[in-house]
Design an enzyme around this catalytic site. Structure first.
Site, PDB file in Angstrom:
ATOM      1  CB  SER A  50      -0.744  -0.476   0.822  1.00  0.00           C
ATOM      2  OG  SER A  50      -1.317  -0.733   1.400  1.00  0.00           O
ATOM      3  CG  HIS A  92      -2.111  -0.852  -4.098  1.00  0.00           C
ATOM      4  ND1 HIS A  92      -3.200   0.904  -4.282  1.00  0.00           N
ATOM      5  CD2 HIS A  92      -2.568  -1.242  -2.876  1.00  0.00           C
ATOM      6  CE1 HIS A  92      -3.386   0.675  -2.792  1.00  0.00           C
ATOM      7  NE2 HIS A  92      -3.637  -0.832  -2.318  1.00  0.00           N
ATOM      8  CD  GLU A 124      -2.935   3.231  -6.399  1.00  0.00           C
ATOM      9  OE1 GLU A 124      -3.157   4.863  -6.181  1.00  0.00           O
ATOM     10  OE2 GLU A 124      -2.835   2.942  -4.753  1.00  0.00           O
ATOM     11  CG  ASN A 163      -3.274   2.880   0.829  1.00  0.00           C
ATOM     12  OD1 ASN A 163      -5.116   3.485   0.878  1.00  0.00           O
ATOM     13  ND2 ASN A 163      -2.842   2.033  -0.060  1.00  0.00           N
TER      14      ASN A 163
HETATM   15  P1  NAD Z   1      -3.550  -9.713   6.487  1.00  0.00           P
HETATM   16  O1  NAD Z   1      -2.990  -9.743   7.601  1.00  0.00           O
HETATM   17  O2  NAD Z   1      -4.843 -10.154   6.514  1.00  0.00           O
HETATM   18  O3  NAD Z   1      -2.852 -10.648   5.768  1.00  0.00           O
HETATM   19  C1  NAD Z   1      -1.375 -10.870   5.448  1.00  0.00           C
HETATM   20  C2  NAD Z   1      -0.848 -12.785   5.520  1.00  0.00           C
HETATM   21  O4  NAD Z   1       1.127 -12.714   4.723  1.00  0.00           O
HETATM   22  C3  NAD Z   1      -1.392 -13.508   6.551  1.00  0.00           C
HETATM   23  O5  NAD Z   1      -2.346 -14.761   6.375  1.00  0.00           O
HETATM   24  C4  NAD Z   1       0.347 -13.731   7.199  1.00  0.00           C
HETATM   25  O6  NAD Z   1      -0.180 -15.315   8.075  1.00  0.00           O
HETATM   26  C5  NAD Z   1       0.737 -14.192   5.853  1.00  0.00           C
HETATM   27  N1  NAD Z   1       2.265 -13.600   6.212  1.00  0.00           N
HETATM   28  C6  NAD Z   1       2.642 -13.209   7.258  1.00  0.00           C
HETATM   29  N2  NAD Z   1       4.158 -13.536   6.772  1.00  0.00           N
HETATM   30  C7  NAD Z   1       4.633 -13.754   6.107  1.00  0.00           C
HETATM   31  C8  NAD Z   1       5.748 -14.574   4.929  1.00  0.00           C
HETATM   32  N3  NAD Z   1       6.899 -14.102   5.799  1.00  0.00           N
HETATM   33  N4  NAD Z   1       5.945 -14.887   3.745  1.00  0.00           N
HETATM   34  C9  NAD Z   1       3.992 -15.222   3.188  1.00  0.00           C
HETATM   35  N5  NAD Z   1       3.048 -15.107   3.729  1.00  0.00           N
HETATM   36  C10 NAD Z   1       3.277 -14.520   5.232  1.00  0.00           C
HETATM   37  O7  NAD Z   1      -3.576  -8.489   5.251  1.00  0.00           O
HETATM   38  P2  NAD Z   1      -4.214  -8.056   3.731  1.00  0.00           P
HETATM   39  O8  NAD Z   1      -5.041  -6.935   4.623  1.00  0.00           O
HETATM   40  O9  NAD Z   1      -4.702  -8.545   3.448  1.00  0.00           O
HETATM   41  O10 NAD Z   1      -2.716  -7.086   3.365  1.00  0.00           O
HETATM   42  C11 NAD Z   1      -1.850  -7.767   3.071  1.00  0.00           C
HETATM   43  C12 NAD Z   1      -0.755  -6.457   2.182  1.00  0.00           C
HETATM   44  O11 NAD Z   1      -2.383  -5.628   1.292  1.00  0.00           O
HETATM   45  C13 NAD Z   1      -0.329  -4.887   2.833  1.00  0.00           C
HETATM   46  O12 NAD Z   1       1.161  -5.413   1.816  1.00  0.00           O
HETATM   47  C14 NAD Z   1      -0.631  -4.148   2.851  1.00  0.00           C
HETATM   48  O13 NAD Z   1      -0.253  -3.641   2.378  1.00  0.00           O
HETATM   49  C15 NAD Z   1      -2.052  -4.569   1.840  1.00  0.00           C
HETATM   50  N6  NAD Z   1      -3.367  -4.017   1.194  1.00  0.00           N
HETATM   51  C16 NAD Z   1      -4.076  -4.308   1.994  1.00  0.00           C
HETATM   52  C17 NAD Z   1      -5.545  -2.835   1.708  1.00  0.00           C
HETATM   53  C18 NAD Z   1      -6.126  -3.531   2.752  1.00  0.00           C
HETATM   54  O14 NAD Z   1      -7.590  -3.032   2.583  1.00  0.00           O
HETATM   55  N7  NAD Z   1      -6.261  -4.376   3.582  1.00  0.00           N
HETATM   56  C19 NAD Z   1      -5.723  -3.246   0.262  1.00  0.00           C
HETATM   57  C20 NAD Z   1      -4.666  -3.064  -0.507  1.00  0.00           C
HETATM   58  C21 NAD Z   1      -3.453  -3.372  -0.063  1.00  0.00           C
END
Ligand code: NAD
Length: 281
Positions: free
Chosen positions: A117, A138, A150, A188
């Site tokens: 993000s 993204h 994005e 963001n």
């Molecule tokens: P989340 O916490 O739901 O999921 C993250 C996952 O990654 C978990 O299942 C965790 O166990 C896993 N993980 C941790 N360490 C790891 C590793 N070393 N190898 C593989 N997997 C690993 O988080 P999310 O909301 O899915 O966010 C993930 C990414 O997406 C972040 O970079 C976030 O900024 C981005 N993002 C989030 C959103 C949102 O609305 N939540 C929107 C766009 C982008």
């Protein structure tokens, strides 16, 4: 392109895996452990089942889509991937080490995309020996419902990598915008300061959670209030993006609200923890 790898089977990774499987691609979904990856796979099945119940999807199609997603607890499972989207937590060091590993495991032709993000694409690319093949892709949350992707080019991202990424996003049914690399990109950079300000308004006792959200929904025609949206994104993710904007841009207007820090410290991470500004069951 035949096989897409997704790293991180959380809310974003499972959504990305689902839309890729819906587009007919073979997907390998990887998390820290097999159990975590299987949990992501189950989330996809649950989502597809709901679509079947609503009459939007045939059950045989749902089965075929779910059957195209394989879960794994190790990055080695991505040795045959043509394209990888990393969706691990929003932490620079963690993502950097994932990119170092991916660079050693995936075929030389594979593009390595990050769903970050806010983190610098160029910095992640520098952790690999293929900076031209690293790009930001993204997605928005929830991935199956939201139209936008994005795309962010790092300093060294090649034209070919951009073209492949744009074509993939379109194949997944998404519209794309191209953002220059800068903290928070487009969405963001604008959204997170607004969510953070809503948390300051709550912390300063100016209004209740319900009234803050109702004010922004009814007063600015947003489908969701800022506190409910922060809960949906995940408060740990909101804090991480806020910290990145603050650190990288050096402007105190991006300082995270202390209340946001306290909620994250308490483990009140929003919907995924069933407790944030609201409680969920
Ligand atoms: P989340 O916490 O739901 O999921 C993250 C996952 O990654 C978990 O299942 C965790 O166990 C896993 N993980 C941790 N360490 C790891 C590793 N070393 N190898 C593989 N997997 C690993 O988080 P999310 O909301 O899915 O966010 C993930 C990414 O997406 C972040 O970079 C976030 O900024 C981005 N993002 C989030 C959103 C949102 O609305 N939540 C929107 C766009 C982008």
């Amino acid at each position: 392109m035949q096989t897409v790898g997704v790293v991180g089977a959380g809310q974003m990774g499972s959504g990305i895996a689902q839309v890729a499987a819906q587009a007919g691609l073979t997907v390998v979904l990887v998390d820290r452990s097999e159990d975590d990856a299987v949990r992501g796979q189950q989330r996809i099945k649950k989502h597809l089942d709901r679509q079947v119940q609503k009459g939007r999807l045939d059950s045989s199609d749902a089965q075929a889509i779910a059957g195209r997603v394989r879960a794994s607890g190790t990055l080695e499972a991505l040795s045959g991937a043509d394209y990888v989207v990393e969706a691990a937590p929003e932490a620079h060091e963690l993502k950097r080490s994932v990119f170092v590993e991916l660079d050693g495991i995936t075929p030389a032709h594979a593009v390595l995309a990050t769903n970050t993000s806010s983190i610098s694409i160029t910095a992640l690319a520098a952790a690999t020996k293929r900076p031209g093949k690293v790009i930001g892709m993204h997605f928005m949350n929830p991935v199956p419902a939201m139209k936008l992707v994005e795309i962010i080019r790092g300093l060294q991202t090649s034209d070919e990598t951009y073209a492949v990424t744009r074509a993939l996003a379109e194949r997944l049914g998404k519209d794309t915008v191209l953002a220059k690399e800068a903290p928070g990109f487009i969405v963001n950079r604008i959204l997170i300061p607004m969510l953070n300000e809503a948390i300051f308004v709550l912390e300063n006792g100016l209004a209740s959670e319900q009234d803050i959200d109702a004010a922004m929904k009814l007063g600015t025609n947003q489908p969701m209030g800022p506190l409910a949206l922060a809960d949906l994104i995940g408060l740990d993710t909101v804090l991480a993006i806020c910290e990145c904007l603050h650190k990288e841009l050096g402007d105190d207007k991006y300082r995270p609200a202390p209340l946001l820090r306290r909620y994250v410290a308490a483990g009140w991470l929003g919907r995924k923890a069933e407790r944030g500004f609201y409680t969920y069951g």
